[in-house]
Every structure is written in structure tokens, then in C-alpha cells.
Design a protein around this motif. Structure first.
Motif, PDB file in Angstrom:
ATOM      1  N   SER A  28       0.903  -1.227  -0.036  1.00  0.00           N
ATOM      2  CA  SER A  28      -0.068   0.099   0.041  1.00  0.00           C
ATOM      3  C   SER A  28       0.680   1.235   0.031  1.00  0.00           C
ATOM      4  O   SER A  28       2.194   1.134   0.464  1.00  0.00           O
ATOM      5  CB  SER A  28      -0.976   0.152   1.286  1.00  0.00           C
ATOM      6  OG  SER A  28      -1.897  -1.039   1.234  1.00  0.00           O
ATOM      7  N   ARG A  29       0.306   2.484  -0.367  1.00  0.00           N
ATOM      8  CA  ARG A  29       0.917   3.633  -0.146  1.00  0.00           C
ATOM      9  C   ARG A  29       0.659   4.366   1.061  1.00  0.00           C
ATOM     10  O   ARG A  29      -0.537   3.907   1.586  1.00  0.00           O
ATOM     11  CB  ARG A  29       0.296   4.617  -1.436  1.00  0.00           C
ATOM     12  CG  ARG A  29       0.863   4.157  -2.800  1.00  0.00           C
ATOM     13  CD  ARG A  29       2.349   4.443  -2.985  1.00  0.00           C
ATOM     14  NE  ARG A  29       3.025   4.493  -4.055  1.00  0.00           N
ATOM     15  CZ  ARG A  29       4.194   4.592  -4.664  1.00  0.00           C
ATOM     16  NH1 ARG A  29       4.940   5.379  -3.322  1.00  0.00           N
ATOM     17  NH2 ARG A  29       4.696   4.683  -5.691  1.00  0.00           N
ATOM     18  N   PHE A  30       1.387   5.437   1.352  1.00  0.00           N
ATOM     19  CA  PHE A  30       1.183   6.169   2.706  1.00  0.00           C
ATOM     20  C   PHE A  30      -0.327   6.705   2.826  1.00  0.00           C
ATOM     21  O   PHE A  30      -0.724   6.440   3.921  1.00  0.00           O
ATOM     22  CB  PHE A  30       2.222   7.194   2.516  1.00  0.00           C
ATOM     23  CG  PHE A  30       2.307   8.093   4.116  1.00  0.00           C
ATOM     24  CD1 PHE A  30       2.989   7.622   5.285  1.00  0.00           C
ATOM     25  CD2 PHE A  30       1.272   9.069   4.232  1.00  0.00           C
ATOM     26  CE1 PHE A  30       2.996   8.554   6.172  1.00  0.00           C
ATOM     27  CE2 PHE A  30       1.149   9.806   5.397  1.00  0.00           C
ATOM     28  CZ  PHE A  30       1.904   9.403   6.299  1.00  0.00           C
ATOM     29  N   GLU A  31      -0.488   7.160   1.701  1.00  0.00           N
ATOM     30  CA  GLU A  31      -1.922   7.797   1.863  1.00  0.00           C
ATOM     31  C   GLU A  31      -3.042   6.918   2.214  1.00  0.00           C
ATOM     32  O   GLU A  31      -4.356   7.131   2.844  1.00  0.00           O
ATOM     33  CB  GLU A  31      -2.375   8.714   0.417  1.00  0.00           C
ATOM     34  CG  GLU A  31      -1.345   9.728   0.509  1.00  0.00           C
ATOM     35  CD  GLU A  31      -0.230   9.442  -0.390  1.00  0.00           C
ATOM     36  OE1 GLU A  31       0.448  10.203  -0.963  1.00  0.00           O
ATOM     37  OE2 GLU A  31       0.140   8.140  -0.629  1.00  0.00           O
ATOM     38  N   ASP A  32      -3.133   5.693   1.588  1.00  0.00           N
ATOM     39  CA  ASP A  32      -4.207   4.713   1.852  1.00  0.00           C
ATOM     40  C   ASP A  32      -4.155   4.314   3.038  1.00  0.00           C
ATOM     41  O   ASP A  32      -5.318   4.038   3.779  1.00  0.00           O
ATOM     42  CB  ASP A  32      -3.785   3.513   0.711  1.00  0.00           C
ATOM     43  CG  ASP A  32      -4.106   3.826  -0.699  1.00  0.00           C
ATOM     44  OD1 ASP A  32      -4.530   5.006  -0.982  1.00  0.00           O
ATOM     45  OD2 ASP A  32      -3.525   3.125  -1.549  1.00  0.00           O
ATOM     46  N   SER A 165       9.915   4.968  -4.993  1.00  0.00           N
ATOM     47  CA  SER A 165       9.127   5.753  -4.107  1.00  0.00           C
ATOM     48  C   SER A 165       7.940   4.985  -3.185  1.00  0.00           C
ATOM     49  O   SER A 165       7.874   5.350  -2.116  1.00  0.00           O
ATOM     50  CB  SER A 165       8.299   6.398  -5.311  1.00  0.00           C
ATOM     51  OG  SER A 165       7.141   7.088  -4.440  1.00  0.00           O
ATOM     52  N   LYS A 166       7.891   3.695  -3.707  1.00  0.00           N
ATOM     53  CA  LYS A 166       7.053   2.777  -2.903  1.00  0.00           C
ATOM     54  C   LYS A 166       7.865   2.210  -1.500  1.00  0.00           C
ATOM     55  O   LYS A 166       7.308   2.247  -0.656  1.00  0.00           O
ATOM     56  CB  LYS A 166       6.688   1.678  -3.804  1.00  0.00           C
ATOM     57  CG  LYS A 166       5.929   0.504  -2.924  1.00  0.00           C
ATOM     58  CD  LYS A 166       4.441   0.843  -2.721  1.00  0.00           C
ATOM     59  CE  LYS A 166       4.156  -0.044  -1.383  1.00  0.00           C
ATOM     60  NZ  LYS A 166       4.557   0.077  -0.173  1.00  0.00           N
ATOM     61  N   ASP A 167       9.189   2.119  -1.782  1.00  0.00           N
ATOM     62  CA  ASP A 167       9.871   1.652  -0.870  1.00  0.00           C
ATOM     63  C   ASP A 167      10.022   2.730   0.525  1.00  0.00           C
ATOM     64  O   ASP A 167      10.001   2.303   1.521  1.00  0.00           O
ATOM     65  CB  ASP A 167      11.292   1.235  -1.295  1.00  0.00           C
ATOM     66  CG  ASP A 167      11.506   0.022  -1.768  1.00  0.00           C
ATOM     67  OD1 ASP A 167      10.409  -0.998  -1.577  1.00  0.00           O
ATOM     68  OD2 ASP A 167      12.461  -0.307  -2.508  1.00  0.00           O
ATOM     69  N   LEU A 168      10.116   3.920  -0.054  1.00  0.00           N
ATOM     70  CA  LEU A 168       9.964   4.949   0.735  1.00  0.00           C
ATOM     71  C   LEU A 168       8.835   5.210   1.657  1.00  0.00           C
ATOM     72  O   LEU A 168       8.646   5.421   2.741  1.00  0.00           O
ATOM     73  CB  LEU A 168      10.655   6.333  -0.045  1.00  0.00           C
ATOM     74  CG  LEU A 168      10.787   7.512   1.038  1.00  0.00           C
ATOM     75  CD1 LEU A 168      11.686   7.329   2.227  1.00  0.00           C
ATOM     76  CD2 LEU A 168      11.345   8.848   0.335  1.00  0.00           C
TER      77      LEU A 168
END
Length: 347
Positions: A28-32, A165-168
Motif C-alpha cells: 500500500s501507499r502512505f495515503e491509503d 517511491s514505494k519503498d520510501l
């Protein structure tokens, strides 16, 4: 609704709203995940777009006065805490927190939206303050980037490919919430007493700092750089223990096995080491510290300890080009999502 977070100490598992936190970090992404913590479920496509637009609008409010806000960071006086260096590291975030109630009154924001404003704007403030301290002009945020990538862009103008970007984002997700920690207790008690989001967030930040709290990753990284490449790691660690010093990054007050966040970040560093040998050397040093430190603590103090997230998190961030002096700020940037979720539940 599932609790915001909980830990299975024996199995070494962390859950956010009943979902495995490391699996969320993987997929998942941070915002999710921030949406999940605040509202109790992962967003569908429409809600994801709406939430990102909301965060963008809130960030625009917070960013309007960044230059004025940072011009006053030098006014922070000696705090009651003894952890003065860490107060200085997070002083920009502290000034942002002090303005949350004012922003709320002007723009008619409820308590949760004030916290989301802090979450969305904190990367902008931390990056701008770091650049100001180093004599550099501020880089504007980008509406098209995800949370972690946007911070790195504002920090040094670096653009990440999508996997990086996903790893960060993954690194940030792992630190979003913890069911038992001093900053959450301060947030809750202050909010209950005052009803002020500003005062509660400042209190949380003040408890957030320090070498035994979220500054532990910074201390672990200092230890790693001091020891890295030394032929006698065991001797250096033994000397630290003899002096009564702490081996940072080992042991946890709740987990009875290895911290799942540490396991995740270790694997992330392994992936990054495959493309950059600098991180292979760094990871080798970290693993030696974990091995020798655990052995020494068992021999000298009878304690069975395992690596925790602090042993790996600053090194993981540094692999993206983020100085480890920003580790405490990054912890607050991530943890603010959990703070927003808790404020939501207290309404």
C-alpha cells in the motif's frame, strides 16, 4: 471497528485496523494506510482520489506561511526536557503544531482535519527547515508525488522511480502507529484536558523526542557509523556496556521476538544493497552489531534481546539520500497519521 493498532508480542506481529502492518507496507501507499487508520478501512478508487485531494488542499493551507513559521523557529526556548538536541531537530514541526488551532479557526477545520493538515504539511516544513539550515532555498511541493517521494523532492530535488517511491512510503508506513508509547499518552492526556489540537500535538512532539524514544534511531545510526569497518565490533560494544552506555537498536518493551518492522527494513536494505554496494557494507555492519550485541547482553546481563526497528530505520532512510539527523522528524511525519486516527476516535 478494529483497534487502530495492536501487537502480538509473542508472534512478533504488528496490526493496523486488524491488517498486518508489514503486509500493508509491502502493498500500500502512505495515503491509503493513513485513510485506513483514520476511517477504519482501505479506500476504494474514488475515496483514494478524494482523500489525496483533501490532503493537497490542507497542505496548501499549511504551506502558505512556511517562511514566516520558520523565521520564528529560533525563538523556541529551553524546554523542560533534557533532550535539547532533539527538540531542535523537530522545532519546525513544533511551530507548525502551535498553529493548528489558528488554521482550524480561519478555515473552519474540525479536529481530525487539523491533524491531517499537520500530517500533510509536516514533510514540507521539515524539508524547508533543513534546506534553510544549509543555506538553500525552499523547493515547492508536488501534487503528483506520493508522501515519501514528495518529501525527498522538497528536501534535495531528487526524483524517485516508482519502486523506490514505494519503498520510501513503506518505511513511513511502518512507523504510523504503536499502541503504547509516550507521545500517544501525551497526545491523549493533553487533548482530554484542553480540547486543543495544537497543545496536544506539541505535547506529543515533546514526548516524541529523546534518545530513548524516537531519537533512538539517530543514536543507533551514530553507533553504526562509529563502529562500521572496525575489526573488533565485539570489543567496542563490550566497552560501551562497561561504561554503562546503551546498545541502541536491540530489545523492545513489547516484542518478545524480532520487531517485524526491523525484519522488513532489513529485507529492504538487502534489496537496495544489490544495486549499491555502500548499503551492502552498511548492512553487514548492522548485522554484526545485532549478532555481537545480542550475545554480549545475554552473557553480561542475562537478557535475551532481538533487533528492533531503530537498528535499521535511519540506515534505510539514508539509503534514499536522507541525512540521519532527520530521523526524529521522519518518525513524527509518519506517526502523525496515527495521531490523526486517535484524535478521530476521541471525537
Amino acid at each position: 471497528m478494529e483497534p487502530i493498532s495492536h501487537i502480538d508480542s509473542n508472534q512478533g506481529l504488528l496490526f493496523f485496523r486488524g491488517l498486518n502492518a508489514t503486509e500493508l507496507a509491502e502493498t500500500s501507499r502512505f495515503e491509503d494506510v493513513a485513510f485506513l487508520l483514520v476511517y477504519g478501512n482501505l479506500p476504494d478508487g474514488r475515496k483514494r482520489i478524494q482523500f489525496r485531494r483533501k490532503l493537497t488542499k490542507l497542505r496548501e493551507i499549511g504551506e502558505r506561511n512556511i517562511d514566516t513559521l520558520l523565521s520564528t523557529t529560533g525563538e523556541i526556548q529551553e524546554s523542560s526536557t533534557s533532550d535539547r538536541p532533539y527538540v531542535l531537530e523537530t522545532r519546525g514541526l513544533r511551530k507548525l503544531a502551535e498553529k493548528l488551532d489558528t488554521y482550524g479557526n480561519i478555515h473552519e477545520l474540525n479536529a481530525v482535519d487539523k491533524m491531517l493538515l499537520f500530517m500533510s504539511t509536516a514533510p514540507s516544513v521539515a524539508a524547508a527547515e533543513w534546506r534553510k539550515m544549509h543555506g538553500k532555498t525552499r523547493i515547492a511541493s508536488s501534487d503528483s508525488l506520493h508522501h515519501g517521494a514528495n518529501f525527498l523532492w522538497m528536501l534535495n530535488g531528487t526524483s524517485l522511480n516508482d519502486p523506490d517511491s514505494k519503498d520510501l512510503d513503506s518505511c513511513l508506513i511502518l512507523h504510523m502507529d504503536d499502541p503504547e508509547n509516550p507521545s500517544l499518552a501525551a497526545l491523549q492526556s493533553t487533548y482530554a484536558a484542553t480540547g486543543s489540537v495544537s497543545e496536544a500535538t506539541v505535547a506529543a512532539l515533546d514526548k516524541h523526542v529523546g534518545p530513548l524514544h524516537h531519537g533512538a534511531g539517530t543514536e543507533a545510526m551514530r553507533m553504526i557509523t562509529e563502529i562500521e569497518g572496525h575489526p573488533q565490533v565485539s570489543s567496542l560494544l563490550a566497552e560501551k556496556l562497561e561504561r554503562g552506555e546503551k546498545i541502541y537498536g536491540l530489545g523492545h518493551r513489547i516484542y518478545r521476538t524480532i520487531d517485524p518492522r526491523a525484519k522488513f527494513l532489513r529485507e529492504l536494505l538487502k534489496r537496495r544493497a544489490e544495486v549499491d554496494q555502500r548499503w551492502a557494507k552498511r548492512l553487514e555492519s548492522i548485522e554484526e552489531i545485532a549478532k555481537q550485541g545480542s550475545r554480549l547482553l545475554l552473557e553480561k546481563k542475562g537478557k535475551v534481546v532481538h533487533p528492533n526497528v531503530d537498528l535499521y530505520n535511519a540506515a534505510a532512510y539514508e539509503s534514499f539520500g536522507i541525512p540521519y539527523s532527520l530521523n526524529t522528524d521522519l518518525f513524527a511525519i509518519a506517526r502523525s497519521a496515527g495521531w490523526a486516527a486517535h484524535v478521530s476516535e476521541w471525537q
